[in-house]
Design a protein around this motif. Structure first.
Motif, PDB file in Angstrom:
ATOM      1  N   ALA A   1      50.111  67.253  39.067  1.00 26.05           N
ATOM      2  CA  ALA A   1      51.473  66.243  39.414  1.00 26.05           C
ATOM      3  C   ALA A   1      51.059  64.984  38.671  1.00 26.05           C
ATOM      4  CB  ALA A   1      51.447  66.504  40.708  1.00 26.05           C
ATOM      5  N   GLU A   2      50.221  64.283  38.820  1.00 29.43           N
ATOM      6  CA  GLU A   2      50.016  63.107  38.304  1.00 29.43           C
ATOM      7  C   GLU A   2      50.137  63.056  36.611  1.00 29.43           C
ATOM      8  OE1 GLU A   2      45.877  61.729  39.876  1.00 29.43           O
ATOM      9  OE2 GLU A   2      46.898  61.549  41.717  1.00 29.43           O
ATOM     10  N   GLU A   3      49.332  63.960  36.101  1.00 30.87           N
ATOM     11  CA  GLU A   3      49.524  64.371  34.573  1.00 30.87           C
ATOM     12  C   GLU A   3      50.958  64.439  34.315  1.00 30.87           C
ATOM     13  OE1 GLU A   3      44.798  66.043  33.725  1.00 30.87           O
ATOM     14  OE2 GLU A   3      46.882  67.107  33.566  1.00 30.87           O
ATOM     15  N   GLY A   4      51.679  65.198  34.988  1.00 34.13           N
ATOM     16  CA  GLY A   4      53.083  65.620  34.765  1.00 34.13           C
ATOM     17  C   GLY A   4      54.006  64.304  34.664  1.00 34.13           C
ATOM     18  N   ARG A   5      53.729  63.548  35.642  1.00 36.56           N
ATOM     19  CA  ARG A   5      54.499  62.261  35.858  1.00 36.56           C
ATOM     20  C   ARG A   5      54.066  61.254  34.701  1.00 36.56           C
ATOM     21  NH1 ARG A   5      53.518  63.090  41.582  1.00 36.56           N
ATOM     22  NH2 ARG A   5      51.547  62.059  41.672  1.00 36.56           N
ATOM     23  N   ALA A   6      53.022  61.247  34.447  1.00 40.67           N
ATOM     24  CA  ALA A   6      52.668  60.151  33.141  1.00 40.67           C
ATOM     25  C   ALA A   6      53.084  60.796  32.097  1.00 40.67           C
ATOM     26  CB  ALA A   6      51.175  60.103  33.182  1.00 40.67           C
ATOM     27  N   ALA A   7      53.210  62.195  31.740  1.00 44.03           N
ATOM     28  CA  ALA A   7      53.814  62.766  30.531  1.00 44.03           C
ATOM     29  C   ALA A   7      55.209  62.690  30.644  1.00 44.03           C
ATOM     30  CB  ALA A   7      53.022  64.320  30.467  1.00 44.03           C
ATOM     31  N   GLY A   8      56.086  62.776  31.541  1.00 47.72           N
ATOM     32  CA  GLY A   8      57.358  62.845  31.782  1.00 47.72           C
ATOM     33  C   GLY A   8      57.845  61.403  31.314  1.00 47.72           C
ATOM     34  N   ARG A   9      57.268  60.529  31.722  1.00 47.14           N
ATOM     35  CA  ARG A   9      57.589  58.843  31.763  1.00 47.14           C
ATOM     36  C   ARG A   9      57.328  58.679  30.357  1.00 47.14           C
ATOM     37  NH1 ARG A   9      54.953  58.096  36.584  1.00 47.14           N
ATOM     38  NH2 ARG A   9      52.949  57.312  35.489  1.00 47.14           N
ATOM     39  N   ALA A  10      56.208  59.051  29.824  1.00 44.12           N
ATOM     40  CA  ALA A  10      56.026  58.970  28.202  1.00 44.12           C
ATOM     41  C   ALA A  10      56.978  59.580  27.397  1.00 44.12           C
ATOM     42  CB  ALA A  10      54.666  59.093  27.862  1.00 44.12           C
ATOM     43  N   ALA A  11      57.280  60.740  27.815  1.00 50.32           N
ATOM     44  CA  ALA A  11      58.213  61.714  26.952  1.00 50.32           C
ATOM     45  C   ALA A  11      59.756  60.989  26.869  1.00 50.32           C
ATOM     46  CB  ALA A  11      58.396  63.082  27.495  1.00 50.32           C
ATOM     47  N   ALA A  12      59.951  60.487  28.174  1.00 51.00           N
ATOM     48  CA  ALA A  12      61.216  60.006  28.384  1.00 51.00           C
ATOM     49  C   ALA A  12      61.259  58.726  27.273  1.00 51.00           C
ATOM     50  CB  ALA A  12      61.817  59.553  29.622  1.00 51.00           C
TER      51      ALA A  12
END
Length: 394
Positions: A289-300
């Motif tokens: 979940a932590e990695e997903g949040r970081a990846a999602g923010r960066a993708a946005a």
């Protein structure tokens, strides 16, 4: 179809990525061929950081957060191709389409190590052998028993979770075998399974063969120089999970076969990110979940044109390390580095040496296990050159 961020996978990494991207102002499409929540739906407990929740409860919370943003569209379909040009093709389920995205997050999870990989002999076509993921899905999602008496191979999180779940629902677990000297699961999981419900655990144990012509009948095990038989009608392989990046055949892999990503979880293909089980062997829902949040923010940020430019240095797995993530880190910023050790170390440290041989960083004493990742925070300006990462016993 057009979207800012396309997320592949509806597990903890994918749901968290979708939520973070939406909260950053991006429009998001999330594709999941089955039920949102992924493997969380098959776990009684999960390591949720915000309280004691069951897996389905945690999944429900993540889904509600994603939907609550008002920017996430979930579609029940499978992704069959991802292009370098950030196009995503889907098929089946709610329909087939081609979507053009500003960024893509691969969070589709990993795959189970197959039974054939553990080196045990068995009769081809014998019934009763399955993976822990399939066993848990049959019990939790379809209400079907795997067997009346089971042997589980692997004392990691999935193996012990399966042992506990099956025991509570009426299946006798004849034993859990683990090739390492100790379980590879968290202390909480070991307590719940081994100490509370007293499932038999055999450590330093190797499964030699499965007997049975049509159905599995017994398992021969070698442990501490002795061989013995465990009678069963089901053999559940929980020997671990492997990252699966088959949708990104054009992306670079490290020597260990995991995707090469930077500290924002972006691969070497601009605009394509990865997190969770698709990226590495980890089985922690919180870490995913932590990695997903970081990846999602960066993708946005990438999709919306606000991603910062950074100078990065490369990190390479060295002595005692199977792989290191990320494999590219910013030289001017603090970052978290995660390793997978090649051996169990009761007390050790993670050491980073530069190309010049100079020690750039040494962690505080940590316990390391081959069954879990170990993470440390690297201070800003510590990694000023390409470097090797080692795990050393104290």
């Amino acid at each position: 179809m057009r979207t800012d961020v396309f997320v592949i996978g509806g597990g903890p990494a994918g749901l968290s990525a979708a939520t973070a991207a939406a909260e950053a102002g991006a429009g998001v499409v999330l594709a999941e061929p089955f039920s949102a929540g992924g493997r969380l739906l098959t776990h009684i407990e999960c390591d949720a950081s915000d309280g004691s929740l069951t897996g389905p409860e945690y999944a429900s919370k993540l889904v509600a957060r994603a939907i609550g943003t008002g920017r996430v569209r979930m579609i029940r379909t499978a992704v069959v191709r991802v292009g370098r040009d950030l196009t995503v093709e889907t098929a089946g389920g709610e329909g087939s389409c081609v979507c053009s995205a500003g960024a893509v997050v691969l969070a589709s999870g990993g795959k189970d190590v197959p039974f054939s990989a553990i080196g045990a002999s068995f009769t081809a076509g014998v019934r009763g052998i399955c993976s822990a993921t399939d066993a848990l899905a049959m019990h939790c999602l379809f209400g079907r028993r795997t067997g009346r008496r089971a042997v589980i191979i692997g004392a990691g999180e999935d193996g012990l979770t399966a042992a506990r779940r099956l025991t509570l629902e009426g299946t006798t677990v004849a034993g859990v075998t683990e090739i390492s000297p100790s379980p590879r699961a968290s202390s909480v999981t070991v307590r719940d399974c081994i100490e509370d419900i007293r499932v038999p655990l055999y450590t330093s144990a190797r499964v030699i063969s499965v007997s049975g012509i049509k159905n599995a009948e017994s398992v021969r095990v070698e442990s501490h120089g002795e061989e013995f038989i465990l009678r069963c009608d089901a053999v559940i392989c929980a020997a671990g999970r492997l990252p699966c990046a088959s949708l990104l055949p054009f992306a670079s892999l490290t020597k260990a076969g995991v995707l090469s990503v930077d500290s924002d979880f972006m691969t070497d293909c601009a605009g394509i990110f990865a997190a969770g089980g698709a990226l590495h062997h980890g089985n922690s829902f919180v870490l995913s979940a932590e990695e997903g949040r970081a990846a999602g923010r960066a993708a946005a940020a990438y999709a919306l044109g606000s991603a910062p430019e950074r100078q990065t240095r490369s990190l390479f797995a060295a002595k005692g390390v199977k792989y290191v993530l990320p494999s590219r880190v910013p030289s001017e910023e603090e970052c978290v580095v995660t390793i997978r050790p090649t051996e169990d170390i009761r007390s050790g440290k993670i050491v980073i040496h530069g190309e010049s041989g100079r020690e750039l960083y040494s962690s505080d004493p940590v316990t390391m296990s081959t069954g879990r990742e170990t993470s440390v925070t690297i201070p800003a300006k510590a990694v000023t050159e390409n470097a090797d990462v080692s795990a050393e016993a104290l």
